[in-house]
Design an enzyme around this catalytic site. Structure first.
Site, PDB file in Angstrom:
ATOM      1  N   ARG A 199     -13.221  13.416   1.764  1.00 40.36           N
ATOM      2  CA  ARG A 199     -13.135  13.654   0.317  1.00 40.36           C
ATOM      3  C   ARG A 199     -14.456  13.346  -0.380  1.00 40.36           C
ATOM      4  O   ARG A 199     -14.741  13.875  -1.438  1.00 40.36           O
ATOM      5  CB  ARG A 199     -11.996  12.818  -0.302  1.00 40.36           C
ATOM      6  CG  ARG A 199     -10.613  13.253   0.172  1.00 40.36           C
ATOM      7  CD  ARG A 199      -9.511  12.735  -0.742  1.00 40.36           C
ATOM      8  NE  ARG A 199      -9.386  11.288  -0.737  1.00 40.36           N
ATOM      9  CZ  ARG A 199      -8.699  10.601   0.167  1.00 40.36           C
ATOM     10  NH1 ARG A 199      -8.066  11.223   1.148  1.00 40.36           N
ATOM     11  NH2 ARG A 199      -8.618   9.281   0.090  1.00 40.36           N
ATOM     12  N   CYS A 215       4.804   0.323  10.855  1.00 42.07           N
ATOM     13  CA  CYS A 215       5.767  -0.486  10.105  1.00 42.07           C
ATOM     14  C   CYS A 215       7.196   0.049  10.283  1.00 42.07           C
ATOM     15  O   CYS A 215       8.167  -0.672  10.035  1.00 42.07           O
ATOM     16  CB  CYS A 215       5.392  -0.513   8.628  1.00 42.07           C
ATOM     17  SG  CYS A 215       3.652  -0.918   8.381  1.00 42.07           S
ATOM     18  N   ALA A 245     -16.420  -2.255  10.145  1.00 50.00           N
ATOM     19  CA  ALA A 245     -15.166  -2.615  10.824  1.00 50.00           C
ATOM     20  C   ALA A 245     -14.113  -2.892   9.755  1.00 50.00           C
ATOM     21  O   ALA A 245     -14.411  -3.468   8.693  1.00 50.00           O
ATOM     22  CB  ALA A 245     -15.356  -3.828  11.718  1.00 50.00           C
ATOM     23  N   ASP A 280      -6.930  -4.911  11.038  1.00 53.83           N
ATOM     24  CA  ASP A 280      -6.480  -6.153  11.678  1.00 53.83           C
ATOM     25  C   ASP A 280      -7.583  -6.849  12.472  1.00 53.83           C
ATOM     26  O   ASP A 280      -7.476  -8.038  12.776  1.00 53.83           O
ATOM     27  CB  ASP A 280      -5.339  -5.851  12.665  1.00 53.83           C
ATOM     28  CG  ASP A 280      -4.057  -5.443  11.972  1.00 53.83           C
ATOM     29  OD1 ASP A 280      -4.021  -5.441  10.727  1.00 53.83           O
ATOM     30  OD2 ASP A 280      -3.080  -5.115  12.688  1.00 53.83           O
TER      31      ASP A 280
HETATM   32  P1  FAD Z   1      -3.776  -0.129  13.929  1.00 52.33           P
HETATM   33  O1  FAD Z   1      -3.023   0.561  12.883  1.00 52.33           O
HETATM   34  O2  FAD Z   1      -3.029  -0.955  14.905  1.00 52.33           O
HETATM   35  O3  FAD Z   1      -4.634   0.959  14.704  1.00 52.33           O
HETATM   36  C1  FAD Z   1      -5.535   0.612  15.711  1.00 52.33           C
HETATM   37  C2  FAD Z   1      -5.621   1.759  16.693  1.00 52.33           C
HETATM   38  O4  FAD Z   1      -6.853   1.662  17.379  1.00 52.33           O
HETATM   39  C3  FAD Z   1      -4.543   1.698  17.762  1.00 52.33           C
HETATM   40  O5  FAD Z   1      -3.757   2.874  17.741  1.00 52.33           O
HETATM   41  C4  FAD Z   1      -5.320   1.580  19.068  1.00 52.33           C
HETATM   42  O6  FAD Z   1      -4.737   2.328  20.106  1.00 52.33           O
HETATM   43  C5  FAD Z   1      -6.676   2.130  18.685  1.00 52.33           C
HETATM   44  N1  FAD Z   1      -7.775   1.615  19.500  1.00 52.33           N
HETATM   45  C6  FAD Z   1      -8.076   0.317  19.744  1.00 52.33           C
HETATM   46  N2  FAD Z   1      -9.189   0.226  20.489  1.00 52.33           N
HETATM   47  C7  FAD Z   1      -9.597   1.482  20.733  1.00 52.33           C
HETATM   48  C8  FAD Z   1     -10.702   2.023  21.456  1.00 52.33           C
HETATM   49  N3  FAD Z   1     -11.575   1.242  22.054  1.00 52.33           N
HETATM   50  N4  FAD Z   1     -10.808   3.363  21.506  1.00 52.33           N
HETATM   51  C9  FAD Z   1      -9.925   4.172  20.874  1.00 52.33           C
HETATM   52  N5  FAD Z   1      -8.866   3.706  20.194  1.00 52.33           N
HETATM   53  C10 FAD Z   1      -8.716   2.381  20.115  1.00 52.33           C
HETATM   54  N6  FAD Z   1       2.084  -4.238   7.762  1.00 52.33           N
HETATM   55  C11 FAD Z   1       2.568  -4.252   6.504  1.00 52.33           C
HETATM   56  O7  FAD Z   1       1.776  -4.402   5.568  1.00 52.33           O
HETATM   57  N7  FAD Z   1       3.906  -4.109   6.254  1.00 52.33           N
HETATM   58  C12 FAD Z   1       4.811  -3.918   7.250  1.00 52.33           C
HETATM   59  O8  FAD Z   1       6.012  -3.753   7.000  1.00 52.33           O
HETATM   60  C13 FAD Z   1       4.334  -3.908   8.579  1.00 52.33           C
HETATM   61  N8  FAD Z   1       5.197  -3.745   9.612  1.00 52.33           N
HETATM   62  C14 FAD Z   1       4.705  -3.691  10.879  1.00 52.33           C
HETATM   63  C15 FAD Z   1       5.595  -3.523  11.931  1.00 52.33           C
HETATM   64  C16 FAD Z   1       5.123  -3.466  13.226  1.00 52.33           C
HETATM   65  C17 FAD Z   1       6.092  -3.303  14.346  1.00 52.33           C
HETATM   66  C18 FAD Z   1       3.728  -3.552  13.486  1.00 52.33           C
HETATM   67  C19 FAD Z   1       3.202  -3.467  14.880  1.00 52.33           C
HETATM   68  C20 FAD Z   1       2.834  -3.740  12.457  1.00 52.33           C
HETATM   69  C21 FAD Z   1       3.316  -3.817  11.144  1.00 52.33           C
HETATM   70  N9  FAD Z   1       2.446  -4.019  10.071  1.00 52.33           N
HETATM   71  C22 FAD Z   1       2.936  -4.058   8.798  1.00 52.33           C
HETATM   72  C23 FAD Z   1       1.006  -4.231  10.288  1.00 52.33           C
HETATM   73  C24 FAD Z   1       0.200  -2.963  10.097  1.00 52.33           C
HETATM   74  O9  FAD Z   1       0.776  -1.937  10.838  1.00 52.33           O
HETATM   75  C25 FAD Z   1      -1.227  -3.209  10.545  1.00 52.33           C
HETATM   76  O10 FAD Z   1      -1.759  -4.246   9.769  1.00 52.33           O
HETATM   77  C26 FAD Z   1      -2.111  -1.989  10.402  1.00 52.33           C
HETATM   78  O11 FAD Z   1      -1.607  -0.927  11.156  1.00 52.33           O
HETATM   79  C27 FAD Z   1      -3.527  -2.322  10.862  1.00 52.33           C
HETATM   80  O12 FAD Z   1      -4.323  -1.176  10.848  1.00 52.33           O
HETATM   81  P2  FAD Z   1      -5.544  -1.038  11.872  1.00 52.33           P
HETATM   82  O13 FAD Z   1      -6.165   0.285  11.608  1.00 52.33           O
HETATM   83  O14 FAD Z   1      -6.380  -2.244  11.808  1.00 52.33           O
HETATM   84  O15 FAD Z   1      -4.881  -1.075  13.307  1.00 52.33           O
END
Ligand code: FAD
Length: 553
Positions: free
Chosen positions: A25, A46, A285, A288
Site C-alpha cells: 500500500r 487465535c 523484526a 512474538d
Molecule cells: P506467527 O503468527 O506465529 O507467525 C510466524 C510464522 O513464521 C509461522 O507460521 C512460522 O512457520 C514462520 N516461520 C518461522 N521461522 C521461519 C523461517 N525461518 N522461514 C520461514 N518461515 C518461518 N493473540 C491474541 O492477541 N489473541 C488471541 O486470542 C490469541 N489466541 C491464540 C491462540 C493460539 C492457539 C495461538 C497459537 C496464538 C494465539 N494468539 C493470540 C497469539 C498470536 O497468534 C500471536 O501473537 C501472533 O500470531 C504472532 O505473530 P507473529 O507474526 O509474530 O508469529
C-alpha cells in the site's frame, strides 16, 4: 532515482502478512517476497482452539488469505513450505530451503523483515515426545489433535498450563465431549491477572466440569497399561489421559536472528528500536520474536499477542517506505473467554508491580452490573483498578464477567495510553442506554471511588491492613452477617448506624465493609463527617471471599 526496494519477509502469519500488505500500500514499485515454512499463510492462530472444538467447523474459515490472493491483489510473491535458513547481512542475502524439494537458493534484499513468531515451550520432561502429546501452534497441530480424538475415541484430556491457550483448549475439548483436567504449576489460572481475580475463572471452570489441579508441576508422562497416557506430577498425583495438550507458554523463535549475529535482549527476544529495526538497520523484526517496551513498568518484556504483531508489521513497513513510524510500546491489553465468562486485563497487575518493587500504588475493587440493574439481563462485572496515589495515574485494570468486559477494559486501556488518571475515568463521557450501560457507568464508578480516595473524601483501607489495630465494622443486614462475615467484625446495619455511633470509638481506625462496597462507602462518609477515623474495605465481603480463597489474606 531511489533504489527499488526489494523486501524479503520471513514468516507469513500475523506480523509478516501485515507488513507485506502494508508495504504494497505504501510502495507500488517494491518487490516483495514472503517466505513461510509452513503450509499456510495468514491463518487465524487465535481460532485454532475453536477449530479443535468444532465451533469453527472447517479449515477454510481459518484461512484469511492465500498465496494466490496475495499475488492477485497485492502483487506479493508468497512461498509456502520455504524456510529461510540463514541470513548473510554483509551480502544482504537470505538462504532459502524449499522444503518440498530440499533444494536451497539465495535471494537478495534491500530490507529484511523477520516475523518468525514463537515456539511452544517443551520442557525436557520424561515422556514429552510420546504420541498423544500435542502443542497448539498451527493448523497441522490442530488437525493432528482432531484426528487423534477421532482415531482414539479420546475420552479424557489433560491440559498442562492454565494460561489463555490452556483454558481455551479445555473448553473446546470439553465441547468435544472429553473429560478435562488442567494441571497448572501456579496456584492460579490465567497468570497475567492477580490470583483473587483468577479465582472467579477457576470457580467458573469447576462449575462447568473442568477439573483443576493447581499448584502442582508436571513431573513426566508415560504410557499406562491400557495404552493411554499417564501424567504424573511433582506432588505425586497421576492423571490418566487419552490426549495431552502442552500449553505452558512460548519463547521467541530467535534461531535465525541469533545465527545472523543480531542483538538479543535480556528477555531472550530480538532487540529492536521503536521503528522495529534490529541491531542491523536493514533488518527489521516484529511479532512474538521481539522484545517490547512495557510502558507501565518501564522495562523490556515479551508479549505474544496478535494486536502488537500486526501493528509492528505495519510500523516496519511504513519505516522501510520512509515514514517516521514508531511502535509506542505495550501495556499488555488482553482478553480470554472461557465458556460464557470473559476475563480481560490491561496494564500492570498488582503482582507485577510488587515484582518490580513499585510501592506507589492503590487498589480498588467494585462489583457493578454491566448495565443498569432494572433492565433485564444485568450481569455483574468484577472490576479491579490499580492507580498511583501520588498523581492518580491509572496503572492497570482487570475485569471478569459475562457481558461488556471487553468494553470496560478497552476504555480504561485507551485512557491509560493517553496517560489518563482516575479523574479522567470519573469524568469520562460514555454512551448509555439501559441495555448497554449506566448513566453512571462502571468505568465512571471506578474513577469516582478512586478519585474520592485521592481527595480523602472516601479513604480506602488496604485489605492487607485487615488485621491491623482498630475496629472492623460490618454494616450489612443481620441476615447477611449470619450467612458469613469476617472474624472479629462488629455488626451495625447501615440503617441503624446514625443512632448507634455511641458504640464506636473516636480514638481508633474503623474499617467498614458491606457486601460490595457501596453501603460501606455511605457508612464511611457519615462517620468521617462525625469525626471518626473511618476507612472502607474496597469491594466488601465479596472481595474478601475471593482474596481469602486466593490465599492473599
Ligand atoms: P506467527 O503468527 O506465529 O507467525 C510466524 C510464522 O513464521 C509461522 O507460521 C512460522 O512457520 C514462520 N516461520 C518461522 N521461522 C521461519 C523461517 N525461518 N522461514 C520461514 N518461515 C518461518 N493473540 C491474541 O492477541 N489473541 C488471541 O486470542 C490469541 N489466541 C491464540 C491462540 C493460539 C492457539 C495461538 C497459537 C496464538 C494465539 N494468539 C493470540 C497469539 C498470536 O497468534 C500471536 O501473537 C501472533 O500470531 C504472532 O505473530 P507473529 O507474526 O509474530 O508469529
Amino acid at each position: 532515482m531511489a533504489e527499488k526496494r526489494k523486501v524479503i519477509i520471513v514468516g507469513g502469519v500475523a506480523g509478516g502478512a501485515s507488513a507485506a500488505a502494508r508495504l504494497r500500500r505504501q510502495d507500488e514499485q517494491a518487490e516483495i517476497t514472503m517466505y513461510e515454512r509452513g503450509e499456510f499463510v495468514s491463518f487465524a492462530n487465535c481460532g485454532l482452539p475453536y477449530y479443535v472444538g468444532e465451533v469453527i467447523a472447517t479449515q477454510d474459515k481459518l484461512l484469511l488469505a492465500n498465496p494466490k490472493l496475495f499475488k492477485d491483489r497485492f502483487n506479493i510473491a508468497v512461498k509456502t513450505r520455504h524456510e529461510v535458513v540463514a541470513v548473510d547481512r554483509a551480502a544482504k542475502t537470505v538462504r532459502v530451503r524449499d522444503l518440498s524439494s530440499g533444494q536451497e537458493f539465495s535471494d537478495a534484499y534491500t530490507h529484511l523483515i523477520l516475523s518468525p513468531g514463537a515456539l511452544a515451550i517443551r520442557p525436557p520432561l520424561p515422556g514429552i515426545d510420546l504420541p498423544g502429546i500435542f502443542v497448539v501452534r498451527s493448523i497441522p497441530d490442530s488437525e493432528a489433535i482432531r484426528g487423534w480424538i477421532g482415531a482414539h475415541q479420546a475420552g479424557r484430556a489433560v491440559v498442562i498450563g492454565g494460561g489463555f491457550i490452556g483454558l481455551e483448549m479445555a473448553e473446546n475439548l470439553q465441547h468435544r465431549g472429553l473429560d478435562v483436567t488442567i494441571v497448572e504449576m501456579l496456584n492460579q489460572v490465567m497468570p497475567p491477572v492477580d490470583p483473587e481475580m483468577a479465582q472467579y475463572v477457576a470457580q467458573h471452570l469447576t462449575d462447568h466440569g473442568i477439573k483443576l489441579a493447581l499448584g502442582d508441576g508436571v513431573a513426566g508422562m508415560q504410557t499406562n497399561s491400557a495404552g493411554g497416557l499417564l501424567v504424573t506430577t511433582q506432588g505425586g498425583k497421576a492423571y490418566p489421559a487419552d490426549l495431552v495438550i502442552l500449553a505452558i507458554g512460548v519463547r521467541p523463535d530467535t534461531a535465525l536472528a541469533k545465527a545472523a549475529g543480531l542483538e538479543l535482549g535480556q528477555r531472550g527476544g530480538i532487540k529492536v528500536n521503536a521503528h522495529m529495526q534490529t541491531s542491523d538497520p536493514a533488518v527489521y523484526a516484529v511479532g512474538d520474536a521481539v522484545e517490547v517496551f512495557d510502558t507501565i513498568l518501564k522495562q523490556w518484556t515479551l508479549l505474544a499477542l496478535a494486536g502488537p504483531a500486526n501493528r509492528q508489521g505495519r510500523v516496519a513497513a511504513d519505516h522501510i517506505c520512509g515514514r517516521a513510524a514508531s511502535f509506542r510500546g505495550v501495556q499488555g491489553t488482553a482478553i480470554c473467554g472461557v465458556f460464557d465468562l470473559a476475563i480481560a486485563s490491561t496494564g500492570a497487575s498488582e503482582k507485577a508491580l510488587q515484582r518490580a518493587q513499585v510501592t506507589d500504588y492503590q487498589v480498588i475493587y467494585l462489583h457493578p452490573n454491566h448495565h443498569v440493574g432494572y433492565y433485564p439481563g444485568a450481569e455483574p462485572i468484577r472490576l479491579k483498578l490499580i492507580f498511583r496515589p501520588s498523581d492518580g495515574r491509572i496503572l492497570g485494570a482487570q475485569a471478569v464477567g459475562k457481558a461488556d468486559v471487553a468494553r470496560k477494559i478497552d476504555v480504561i486501556a485507551m485512557a491509560m495510553q493517553k496517560d489518563g488518571t482516575v479523574y479522567d475515568l470519573e469524568e469520562a463521557e460514555l454512551c448509555y442506554a439501559p441495555q448497554y450501560g449506566g448513566a453512571k457507568d462502571a468505568i465512571n464508578m471506578a474513577g469516582m471511588i478512586a478519585a474520592n480516595h485521592q481527595r480523602h473524601e472516601h479513604p480506602l483501607a488496604a485489605w492487607s491492613e485487615l488485621k491491623a489495630p482498630g475496629v472492623l465494622l460490618d454494616v450489612r443486614e443481620p441476615s447477611e452477617f449470619t450467612q458469613g462475615h469476617i472474624a472479629g467484625a462488629v455488626l451495625i446495619p447501615l440503617g441503624q448506624l446514625r443512632q448507634r455511633t455511641g458504640e464506636l470509638p473516636h480514638d481508633q481506625v474503623i474499617r467498614v465493609y458491606c457486601a460490595a462496597g457501596q453501603r460501606g462507602y455511605y457508612a464511611a462518609r457519615m462517620l468521617n463527617q462525625l469525626g471518626f477515623q473511618t476507612q472502607n474495605l474496597s469491594g466488601g465481603y465479596g472481595t474478601y471471599l475471593q482474596l481469602a480463597a486466593a490465599g492473599k489474606l
